[in-house]
Write a protein that holds these residues in place. Structure first.
Motif, PDB file in Angstrom:
ATOM      1  N   ASP A  59       0.815  -1.216   0.000  1.00 49.43           N
ATOM      2  CA  ASP A  59       0.000   0.000   0.000  1.00 49.43           C
ATOM      3  C   ASP A  59       0.848   1.265   0.000  1.00 49.43           C
ATOM      4  O   ASP A  59       0.494   2.259  -0.614  1.00 49.43           O
ATOM      5  CB  ASP A  59      -0.918   0.007   1.231  1.00 49.43           C
ATOM      6  N   TYR A  60       1.977   1.236   0.739  1.00 50.76           N
ATOM      7  CA  TYR A  60       2.727   2.493   0.829  1.00 50.76           C
ATOM      8  C   TYR A  60       3.449   2.832  -0.465  1.00 50.76           C
ATOM      9  O   TYR A  60       3.749   3.984  -0.719  1.00 50.76           O
ATOM     10  CB  TYR A  60       3.686   2.507   2.028  1.00 50.76           C
ATOM     11  N   ARG A  94      13.646   6.492  -8.683  1.00 50.43           N
ATOM     12  CA  ARG A  94      13.383   7.152  -7.397  1.00 50.43           C
ATOM     13  C   ARG A  94      12.430   6.325  -6.543  1.00 50.43           C
ATOM     14  O   ARG A  94      12.575   6.238  -5.337  1.00 50.43           O
ATOM     15  CB  ARG A  94      12.741   8.511  -7.622  1.00 50.43           C
ATOM     16  N   LEU A  99      14.675   3.370  -5.295  1.00 48.57           N
ATOM     17  CA  LEU A  99      15.751   3.696  -4.363  1.00 48.57           C
ATOM     18  C   LEU A  99      15.268   4.478  -3.149  1.00 48.57           C
ATOM     19  O   LEU A  99      15.705   4.231  -2.034  1.00 48.57           O
ATOM     20  CB  LEU A  99      16.856   4.475  -5.093  1.00 48.57           C
ATOM     21  N   GLN A 100      14.371   5.434  -3.369  1.00 50.98           N
ATOM     22  CA  GLN A 100      13.990   6.297  -2.251  1.00 50.98           C
ATOM     23  C   GLN A 100      12.785   5.778  -1.466  1.00 50.98           C
ATOM     24  O   GLN A 100      12.464   6.294  -0.415  1.00 50.98           O
ATOM     25  CB  GLN A 100      13.699   7.704  -2.756  1.00 50.98           C
ATOM     26  N   GLN A 101      12.077   4.809  -2.015  1.00 55.37           N
ATOM     27  CA  GLN A 101      10.884   4.342  -1.312  1.00 55.37           C
ATOM     28  C   GLN A 101      10.920   2.847  -0.998  1.00 55.37           C
ATOM     29  O   GLN A 101      10.622   2.430   0.103  1.00 55.37           O
ATOM     30  CB  GLN A 101       9.620   4.653  -2.135  1.00 55.37           C
ATOM     31  N   ALA A 102      11.276   2.042  -1.998  1.00 54.60           N
ATOM     32  CA  ALA A 102      11.079   0.595  -1.830  1.00 54.60           C
ATOM     33  C   ALA A 102      12.303  -0.109  -1.238  1.00 54.60           C
ATOM     34  O   ALA A 102      12.168  -0.977  -0.388  1.00 54.60           O
ATOM     35  CB  ALA A 102      10.730  -0.025  -3.180  1.00 54.60           C
ATOM     36  N   ARG A 151      14.767   0.308   0.864  1.00 55.19           N
ATOM     37  CA  ARG A 151      15.103   0.171   2.282  1.00 55.19           C
ATOM     38  C   ARG A 151      14.259  -0.917   2.950  1.00 55.19           C
ATOM     39  O   ARG A 151      14.740  -1.654   3.799  1.00 55.19           O
ATOM     40  CB  ARG A 151      14.869   1.503   2.979  1.00 55.19           C
ATOM     41  N   ASN A 152      13.011  -1.014   2.541  1.00 53.55           N
ATOM     42  CA  ASN A 152      12.153  -2.067   3.080  1.00 53.55           C
ATOM     43  C   ASN A 152      12.592  -3.444   2.607  1.00 53.55           C
ATOM     44  O   ASN A 152      12.577  -4.402   3.365  1.00 53.55           O
ATOM     45  CB  ASN A 152      10.702  -1.837   2.648  1.00 53.55           C
ATOM     46  N   LEU A 183      18.058   0.328   9.866  1.00 51.76           N
ATOM     47  CA  LEU A 183      17.221   0.551   8.679  1.00 51.76           C
ATOM     48  C   LEU A 183      15.756   0.727   9.033  1.00 51.76           C
ATOM     49  O   LEU A 183      15.035   1.472   8.394  1.00 51.76           O
ATOM     50  CB  LEU A 183      17.356  -0.642   7.711  1.00 51.76           C
ATOM     51  N   ASP A 184      15.304   0.014  10.041  1.00 52.82           N
ATOM     52  CA  ASP A 184      13.864  -0.032  10.314  1.00 52.82           C
ATOM     53  C   ASP A 184      13.552   0.468  11.721  1.00 52.82           C
ATOM     54  O   ASP A 184      13.893  -0.185  12.703  1.00 52.82           O
ATOM     55  CB  ASP A 184      13.369  -1.477  10.156  1.00 52.82           C
ATOM     56  N   PRO A 185      12.880   1.593  11.799  1.00 51.59           N
ATOM     57  CA  PRO A 185      12.585   2.175  13.113  1.00 51.59           C
ATOM     58  C   PRO A 185      11.723   1.275  13.995  1.00 51.59           C
ATOM     59  O   PRO A 185      11.789   1.351  15.208  1.00 51.59           O
ATOM     60  CB  PRO A 185      11.852   3.467  12.776  1.00 51.59           C
ATOM     61  N   ARG A 186      10.920   0.401  13.349  1.00 49.02           N
ATOM     62  CA  ARG A 186      10.048  -0.456  14.157  1.00 49.02           C
ATOM     63  C   ARG A 186      10.869  -1.418  14.999  1.00 49.02           C
ATOM     64  O   ARG A 186      10.524  -1.731  16.132  1.00 49.02           O
ATOM     65  CB  ARG A 186       9.090  -1.249  13.265  1.00 49.02           C
ATOM     66  N   ARG A 212      14.096  -0.828  15.825  1.00 48.63           N
ATOM     67  CA  ARG A 212      14.907   0.004  16.685  1.00 48.63           C
ATOM     68  C   ARG A 212      14.154   0.382  17.961  1.00 48.63           C
ATOM     69  O   ARG A 212      14.691   0.369  19.034  1.00 48.63           O
ATOM     70  CB  ARG A 212      15.268   1.257  15.906  1.00 48.63           C
ATOM     71  N   THR A 217      -1.310   0.734   6.704  1.00 44.71           N
ATOM     72  CA  THR A 217      -0.289   0.224   5.788  1.00 44.71           C
ATOM     73  C   THR A 217       0.058   1.202   4.677  1.00 44.71           C
ATOM     74  O   THR A 217       0.917   0.916   3.860  1.00 44.71           O
ATOM     75  CB  THR A 217      -0.759  -1.095   5.128  1.00 44.71           C
ATOM     76  N   SER A 218      -0.619   2.347   4.628  1.00 43.40           N
ATOM     77  CA  SER A 218      -0.402   3.240   3.491  1.00 43.40           C
ATOM     78  C   SER A 218       0.744   4.222   3.682  1.00 43.40           C
ATOM     79  O   SER A 218       1.050   4.992   2.781  1.00 43.40           O
ATOM     80  CB  SER A 218      -1.690   3.996   3.165  1.00 43.40           C
ATOM     81  N   LEU A 219       1.365   4.218   4.846  1.00 49.09           N
ATOM     82  CA  LEU A 219       2.547   5.051   5.037  1.00 49.09           C
ATOM     83  C   LEU A 219       3.770   4.144   5.066  1.00 49.09           C
ATOM     84  O   LEU A 219       3.719   3.036   5.589  1.00 49.09           O
ATOM     85  CB  LEU A 219       2.449   5.838   6.352  1.00 49.09           C
ATOM     86  N   ASN A 220       4.873   4.648   4.514  1.00 51.18           N
ATOM     87  CA  ASN A 220       6.092   3.849   4.456  1.00 51.18           C
ATOM     88  C   ASN A 220       6.681   3.693   5.866  1.00 51.18           C
ATOM     89  O   ASN A 220       7.032   4.678   6.502  1.00 51.18           O
ATOM     90  CB  ASN A 220       7.097   4.539   3.533  1.00 51.18           C
ATOM     91  N   PRO A 221       6.777   2.448   6.351  1.00 53.16           N
ATOM     92  CA  PRO A 221       7.134   2.241   7.757  1.00 53.16           C
ATOM     93  C   PRO A 221       8.564   2.654   8.121  1.00 53.16           C
ATOM     94  O   PRO A 221       8.850   2.864   9.294  1.00 53.16           O
ATOM     95  CB  PRO A 221       6.957   0.730   7.951  1.00 53.16           C
ATOM     96  N   VAL A 222       9.472   2.745   7.133  1.00 51.14           N
ATOM     97  CA  VAL A 222      10.869   2.978   7.505  1.00 51.14           C
ATOM     98  C   VAL A 222      11.288   4.443   7.406  1.00 51.14           C
ATOM     99  O   VAL A 222      12.417   4.777   7.725  1.00 51.14           O
ATOM    100  CB  VAL A 222      11.845   2.115   6.661  1.00 51.14           C
ATOM    101  N   TYR A 223      10.394   5.310   6.969  1.00 48.83           N
ATOM    102  CA  TYR A 223      10.753   6.725   6.888  1.00 48.83           C
ATOM    103  C   TYR A 223       9.906   7.550   7.842  1.00 48.83           C
ATOM    104  O   TYR A 223       8.762   7.210   8.117  1.00 48.83           O
ATOM    105  CB  TYR A 223      10.585   7.242   5.459  1.00 48.83           C
ATOM    106  N   ARG A 244       9.795  13.252   6.649  1.00 44.16           N
ATOM    107  CA  ARG A 244      10.337  12.993   5.324  1.00 44.16           C
ATOM    108  C   ARG A 244       9.224  12.702   4.331  1.00 44.16           C
ATOM    109  O   ARG A 244       9.222  13.195   3.212  1.00 44.16           O
ATOM    110  CB  ARG A 244      11.291  11.806   5.386  1.00 44.16           C
ATOM    111  N   TYR A 287       7.767   8.077  13.538  1.00 47.37           N
ATOM    112  CA  TYR A 287       7.571   7.101  12.474  1.00 47.37           C
ATOM    113  C   TYR A 287       6.130   6.614  12.508  1.00 47.37           C
ATOM    114  O   TYR A 287       5.480   6.668  13.561  1.00 47.37           O
ATOM    115  CB  TYR A 287       8.535   5.931  12.651  1.00 47.37           C
ATOM    116  N   HIS A 322       4.661   3.844  12.858  1.00 50.33           N
ATOM    117  CA  HIS A 322       4.205   2.882  13.860  1.00 50.33           C
ATOM    118  C   HIS A 322       3.994   3.514  15.219  1.00 50.33           C
ATOM    119  O   HIS A 322       3.434   2.899  16.119  1.00 50.33           O
ATOM    120  CB  HIS A 322       5.183   1.709  13.954  1.00 50.33           C
TER     121      HIS A 322
END
Lengths: 305, 674
Positions: A202-203, A216, A219-222, A224-225, A298-301, A303, B104-110, B114, B154, B156
Motif C-alpha cells: 500500500d505504501y 526514485r 531507491l527512495q521508497q522501496a 530500504r524495506n 534501517l527499520d525504526p520499528r 529500533r 499500511t499506506s505510510l512507508n514504515p521505515v521513513y 520525510r 515514524y 508505527h
C-alpha cells in the motif's frame, strides 16, 4: 537502541557458550583424548598417566571452565597434532579465509542484487526468466565441479589465473567466483520476491500517488524495506563462507580455516577443533548480531520495539 | 461555486485478466465533477469503486487494463498522458489521493516528516526548510497536537486516526485541485470518523477543492457529498444530488441498499431489508441487467436486454428497465417487516443468567529488557449482568476494554479480582468443555476465524466432536439441521471456507457457535467486516435465531445504528469502565453520560440535509497506560469541571440507568443540541 544492542549481545554470547560447551562435552564423551595423545598402541599405564597429567579425569564442566579461562586470556592451548600453539595456527590460516570470504561476498552482492532488482521490476520478462534460470542452475551445480571447470578453463586451457595456492591476489579470483556463485541463488531470489512484495504494498501505491516513479520509487521508497531480509541472509552467507568453505579451499589448495578444521578433525586434534568451533560460532553469532543491528538502523520499528 | 467541470470521465472501463476469464471491473462509466463539488461514489465491495478511483491517475495494478474515451482533467485529457507526465505533473500535485488503510499506506521505515516534505520537494523547487514549514502548518490544520515533534516520528508510533490525518496532510501538501478519498474513514472508530469527515469538509471549503469520496457507508455519503453515483458490478446505476438519490431512489439496488441500513426504516422495524445473493462477477458477454438476479422487481426482459439509461433531469439518471408490471411491488422483504411489527411483544426481563461481579484486569507491560514495568488497567471494577433472552450491546471505541471483557466472560482471561458467574457456577472453576457448552463466541472476521483446511461441515460439527457429544450419525444430523437454521445450502457441507462468500462464512461461524446450544452467545463485531446488504442478512438471522432458539446475546460493537436495531440493553465502556448501562431506549434517546452523548453525535445517520456535525469529542482515545486522574473521560469531556479532574465519579442509578459521572444529573443530551 542501547537496550536493544545489550539484549541482542547478551543473547549472542549465550548461544556461543552453549554451542561451544556442547561440542566440548561431545568430544569428551565420544573420544578418549588421553588415548589419542598416547597413540593407538600405547600401554594402558601410559594412557592413564597422560589422563592424570592433562587432567582428563576431572569432570567435564571443570575442564571446560579451565579451557575457557585460558581462552579468555588468549591461551587456546597447544595442538596435539601440529605441536604448535593453536593461536598461531589460527592466525596463519585465518588471513586466507577472511580474504576469500569477503571477496566471495562481493561477488555475490555484485551479481545477485542487480539481477534480483531487474527481475522484480519486470516480472515475467526475459530478464526475470534469465535471473531465475541462472538461480536454478547455480543452485544445481556443485561447488567442486564449478571449481574444477574454472581451473580447466581459466587456468589450464587459457592460463590467465594460477591453478592453486594462495600467494597472490590472482590466486583468489577463481575461488572467490566459485564461492560467491554458491550464494547467488538465495540472495537473488530473496531480492526479487522481497522487492516484488514491497512494490505491491500500500505504501508504494501511496508513493506513486504522490508522483514517485522509476529509479526514485525503487531507491527512495522501496529498497530500504526490501533490504531487511537481504541483510539477514547475507550475514548468514558470510558466516558460512568464513566457517565452512572447506570444499573451495580444498579444490584450490588454499590453506584456510576450513582445511585446518578438516585436518584437525581427521587427526582428533581436540584443542584445535574446539578453538575453531568456538571461533566459528562466535563469528556466526556476531554476524547475525551485526545484521540485526543494521536492520535496526534501517527499520525504526525494530529500533524502537 | 462555478459551473466549470474539473473532471469529466467518458466511457471508462477497467478489465483485469485472470487465469480463467477477463473480469470487467469497471464497465464504461461516465462521471462529471464540477469545481468545488463533492461526488460520493457508493456501492458494495466488488462494485468497482476503488478501481474507478485508481484508474483516474492510472495507478491500477500492473495487470489491469484501462480504456476510456476521455478522462478530462481541467481541460487536458489524462488518457493521453504517459506515466512520466502523470507522475511529474498530476499525481500528488494537482490530484491528491487518500487511501483506505491508514495502517499500511505510510512507508514504515521513513519518518513522517520525510514523507510529508518529499511530496513537496519532489514537485517544486522549494527548500527543505520551506517544505517542513508547510508540513507543520498542515499537521496543525489536520488537528495533530504538537506537529513539529511529529515530524521526527515514524508511522508505527501513531494511531490509525493519527496516521489518517498524516495521509490527509500529505495529500494536501501541494494544494491539489482534486482530492480522491477512497474509504478514508472505514478503518476508524466512529468518533474519529466524524472528526476526519468534518476536517475534510472544512478543508474543502477553505481550499475550494473538488473531492471524490468513495465509501460503502450511506450515512457518511449523505452528510458529505453534493452528488452521488451508485455503483453496482462495475457500472454506475444511479446518479443525482445526494438529496434526490437518498430521498427518492429510483434504482431497485439503491432502494435495497437503503433498506439494509439499520434505522432507515424507523427504529421499530423488527427486520432489516436485505438484498439476496451476492454481486456477480462480470466476465464474458454481459446480457441483461447485472442486478436482475437479485432484484425483486425483475421481469424476463431484465435478464435478456441491457437496461436503458434514463434521464430524469440534468445529472439525474438511472439505469433500469423499470418495468411497469412490478412498479408497486413491495421491495426487499418489506412485507415481512409489516408482519413483524405486530409480533413484537413487550419483553419482560428474564432471570439473570450471567453476572460479572467487580471484575478488574490489569496487564503488566514492559518496554525493553531493562524498561520499567507499567501496569495497564484493561478492566476496572466492571459490574454487568446479562438476562435470559436479551441482547446486551457493549459499545465503545477501540482500546476501551470490550475485547478483554468478552474474553473474561468466556473464561479465556483470568480476572485479577472479582468473578464471572454463570447461573450457579463461577466460570473460572468450570472445566473448559463445560464452559464451552455454555458460552460460545462469534468473531468479527469470518475470513480468518474459520480453519481454511476444514470443510464447512467439519467446522460446524467440530465442537460436538471435541466434546464427544452424540454418535457420528447424531452429530451429522445436528450439523445438517444447524446449516438449515443458519441458512446455508446443503451443498456447501463439503466446501472449504474460501469457496464461500463473506456472508456465508459468517453463517457458518454462527452455526458453529450455536451447535452446542449455548446459554450465551458472544458476538464480537460480527458484521463489521461485511457489506451492508450482508450485514442486514446476518443481523436478521441473529434476531430470528434468538426467537427460535431462545438465545441470549452479548453483542460487542462500535456501530450505534446496529445497537439501535438489535439491543434490548446497552452498556457503554470507556477506558476499562462501564460508564453507562441501561435500557436501549433510555441510553440512546436520553443518554446521561456525556461520552454516550458524544458517541451518538458521531454516528452518522442518513440525512442528506445535514452536514457532518462538529466533533463533540476533542482529542483521541487516550493511551490506557496513562490513565487520566479523576474521571478518566475528563480530558475529552465538554462539561468537565474541577471535581471531575480530581475525584473518580461514584456509580449511581438514575431512572433505572446505571451511570458513572459527576454531571449525570445535570447533563442533558437534548439541551446540547438546542
Amino acid at each position: 537502541m542501547l537496550n536493544y544492542v545489550l539484549r541482542r549481545g547478551f543473547m549472542a554470547l549465550l548461544v556461543a557458550l552453549t554451542v561451544s560447551f556442547g561440542t566440548f562435552a561431545l568430544f569428551h564423551f565420544a573420544t578418549d583424548p588421553a588415548q589419542t595423545i598416547a597413540g593407538e598402541d600405547a600401554p594402558q599405564e601410559m594412557v592413564d598417566e597422560i589422563r592424570e597429567q592433562y587432567g582428563f579425569d576431572r569432570p567435564v564442566l571443570v575442564q571446560y571452565g579451565d579451557w575457557l579461562g585460558g581462552v579468555l586470556q588468549g591461551d587456546f592451548g597447544k595442538s596435539y597434532f601440529w605441536k604448535q600453539q593453536v593461536v598461531e595456527l589460527i592466525q596463519e590460516h585465518a588471513k586466507v579465509t577472511i580474504l576469500l570470504a569477503l571477496s566471495a561476498l562481493m561477488v555475490t552482492v555484485a551479481i545477485a542484487l542487480p539481477l534480483g532488482i531487474s527481475a522484480a521490476l519486470k516480472p515475467n520478462s526475459w530478464v526475470d526468466r534469465l535471473a531465475l534460470s541462472t538461480a536454478v542452475s547455480a543452485q544445481a551445480i556443485p561447488n567442486f565441479w564449478l571449481g574444477l571447470m574454472f581451473i580447466i578453463l581459466f587456468a589450464v586451457t587459457f592460463p590467465i589465473f594460477p591453478v592453486s595456492g594462495d600467494a597472490t591476489w590472482k590466486h583468489y579470483v577463481l575461488p572467490s567466483l566459485v564461492l560467491g556463485a554458491s550464494s547467488v541463488p538465495a540472495v537473488m531470489r530473496l531480492t526479487r520476491t522481497g522487492l516484488l512484495d514491497v512494490l505491491s504494498s500500500d505504501y508504494i501505491r501511496t508513493a506513486r500517488a504522490k508522483g514517485f516513479m522509476g529509479y526514485r520509487l525503487i531507491l527512495q521508497q522501496a529498497m530500504r524495506n526490501a533490504l531487511l531480509p537481504i541483510v539477514s541472509v547475507l550475514a548468514v552467507q558470510l558466516g558460512h563462507k568464513l566457517g565452512g568453505s572447506v570444499v573451495t579451499e580444498s579444490v584450490f589448495s588454499m590453506n584456510g580455516l576450513g582445511r585446518l578444521a578438516v585436518e584437525s578433525i581427521f587427526n582428533s586434534d581436540i584443542p584445535t577443533v574446539q578453538s575453531l568451533i568456538l571461533i566459528f560460532v562466535l563469528t556466526f553469532v556476531l554476524l547475525t548480531l551485526a545484521a540485526d543491528l543494521i536492520n535496526a538502523w534501517l527499520d525504526p520499528r525494530i529500533r524502537m520495539g | 461555486m462555478t459551473t466549470a467541470s474539473i473532471l469529466d470521465i467518458q466511457d471508462l472501463s477497467v478489465e483485469i485478466p485472470t487465469d480463467s476469464a477477463t473480469l470487467k471491473a469497471v464497465r464504461g462509466i461516465s462521471l462529471d465533477l464540477k469545481r468545488g463539488e463533492t461526488l460520493g461514489i457508493v456501492g458494495e465491495s466488488g462494485s468497482g469503486k476503488s478501481m474507478t478511483a485508481l484508474a483516474i491517475m492510472n495507478l491500477l495494478p500492473p495487470s489491469a487494463r484501462r480504456a476510456a474515451a476521455c478522462i478530462n482533467f481541467d481541460g487536458s485529457d489524462l488518457t493521453h498522458s504517459g506515466e512520466r507526465e502523470l507522475a511529474t505533473k498530476v499525481r500528488g500535485q494537482r490530484i491528491g489521493m487518500i487511501f483506505q488503510e491508514p495502517m499500511t499506506s505510510l512507508n514504515p521505515v521513513y519518518s513522517i516528516g520525510r514523507q510529508l516534505t518529499e511530496t513537496m520537494t519532489l514537485h517544486r523547487n522549494v527548500s527543505g526548510a520551506e517544505a517542513e514549514q508547510r508540513a507543520i502548518q498542515l499537521l496543525e490544520k489536520v488537528g495533530l497536537p504538537d506537529p513539529a515533534s511529529r515530524l521526527k516520528q515514524y508511522p508505527h508510533e501513531l494511531s490509525g486516526g493519527q496516521r489518517q490525518r498524516v495521509m490527509i496532510a500529505m495529500a494536501l501538501m501541494n494544494e491539489p485541485e482534486l482530492l480522491i478519498a477512497d474509504e478514508p474513514t472505514t478503518a476508524l472508530d466512529v468518533t474519529i470518523q466524524a472528526q476526519i469527515l468534518y476536517l475534510l469538509q472544512d478543508l474543502q471549503k477553505e481550499l475550494g477543492m473538488s473531492m471524490i469520496l468513495i465509501t460503502h457507508d450511506l450515512g457518511v455519503v449523505s452528510r458529505s457529498a453534493d452528488k452521488i453515483a451508485v455503483m453496482y458490478a462495475g457500472d454506475i446505476v444511479e446518479t443525482g444530488t445526494a438529496e434526490e438519490v437518498l430521498r427518492n431512489p429510483q434504482h431497485p439496488y439503491t432502494q435495497g441498499l437503503l433498506e439494509c441500513v439499520p434505522g432507515y426504516r424507523g427504529n421499530d422495524a423488527h427486520r432489516l431489508g436485505s438484498i439476496p445473493g451476492i454481486v456477480p462477477s462480470m466476465t464474458g458477454t454481459i446480457r441483461g441487467c447485472a442486478f436482475a438476479s437479485r432484484c425483486p422487481r425483475a421481469v424476463d426482459a431484465c435478464k435478456t436486454d441491457l437496461p436503458p439509461r434514463k434521464q430524469l433531469g440534468p445529472g439525474r439518471t438511472y439505469v433500469c428497465h423499470d418495468p411497469d408490471a412490478t412498479r408497486n411491488q413491495a421491495t426487499f422483504g418489506a412485507e415481512e417487516a409489516a408482519n413483524e411489527v405486530a409480533v413484537e411483544l413487550p419483553k419482560t426481563p428474564g432471570d439473570t443468567v450471567l453476572t460479572v461481579d467487580s471484575v478488574s484486569c490489569t496487564f503488566s507491560v514492559r518496554r525493553g529488557l531493562f524498561g520499567k514495568r507499567k501496569s495497564l488497567k484493561a478492566l476496572d471494577t466492571v459490574n454487568l449482568d446479562i438476562r435470559k433472552g436479551e441482547v446486551l450491546a457493549l459499545v465503545g471505541e477501540s482500546g476501551c476494554g470490550k475485547t478483554t471483557l468478552s474474553r473474561t466472560i468466556m473464561g479465556l482471561q483470568q480476572p485479577d479480582t472479582g468473578s464471572v458467574s454463570l447461573g450457579q457456577h463461577e466460570i473460572s472453576t468450570l472445566p473448559a468443555g463445560q464452559r464451552a457448552r455454555m458460552i460460545q463466541p462469534i468473531f468479527q472476521d469470518p475470513y480468518s476465524s474459520l480453519n481454511p483446511r476444514k470443510t464447512i461441515g467439519d467446522i460446524i460439527g467440530r465442537p460436538l466432536v471435541v466434546n464427544r457429544i452424540g454418535s457420528k450419525s447424531e452429530q451429522l444430523a445436528k450439523v445438517h439441521k444447524m446449516m438449515e437454521h443458519v441458512g446455508l445450502p446443503r451443498r456447501v457441507f463439503n466446501s472449504y471456507p474460501d469457496q464461500l462468500s463473506g456472508g456465508q462464512r459468517q453463517r457458518a461461524a454462527i452455526g458453529r457457535a450455536l451447535i452446542m446450544d449455548p446459554e450465551i452467545v458472544i458476538c464480537d463485531e460480527p458484521t463489521s467486516a461485511l457489506d451492508v446488504s450482508v450485514q442486514a442478512q446476518i443481523l436478521n438471522l441473529l434476531l430470528d435465531l434468538r426467537d427460535e432458539l431462545d438465545l441470549t446475546y452479548l453483542f460487542v460493537t462500535h456501530d450505534l445504528s446496529v445497537v439501535q436495531h438489535m439491543a434490548d440493553r446497552v452498556a457503554v465502556m470507556y477506558l476499562g469502565e462501564i460508564v453507562e448501562c441501561g435500557d436501549r431506549s433510555q441510553v440512546l434517546s436520553n443518554p446521561k453520560h456525556p461520552y454516550t452523548s458524544a458517541l451518538l453525535d458521531s454516528a452518522l445517520s442518513i440525512s442528506p440535509d445535514l452536514s457532518v456535525p462538529a466533533p463533540g469529542l476533542s482529542g483521541e482515545f487516550p493511551n490506557p497506560m496513562n490513565r487520566p486522574s479523576g474521571c478518566p473521560f475528563h480530558p475529552r469531556c465538554p462539561v468537565a469541571e474541577q471535581q471531575c479532574r480530581e475525584e473518580v465519579p461514584k456509580p449511581e442509578i438514575i431512572d433505572t440507568t446505571f451511570v458513572k459521572c459527576w454531571k449525570a444529573r445535570t447533563f442533558s443530551h437534548q439541551a446540547k443540541h438546542q
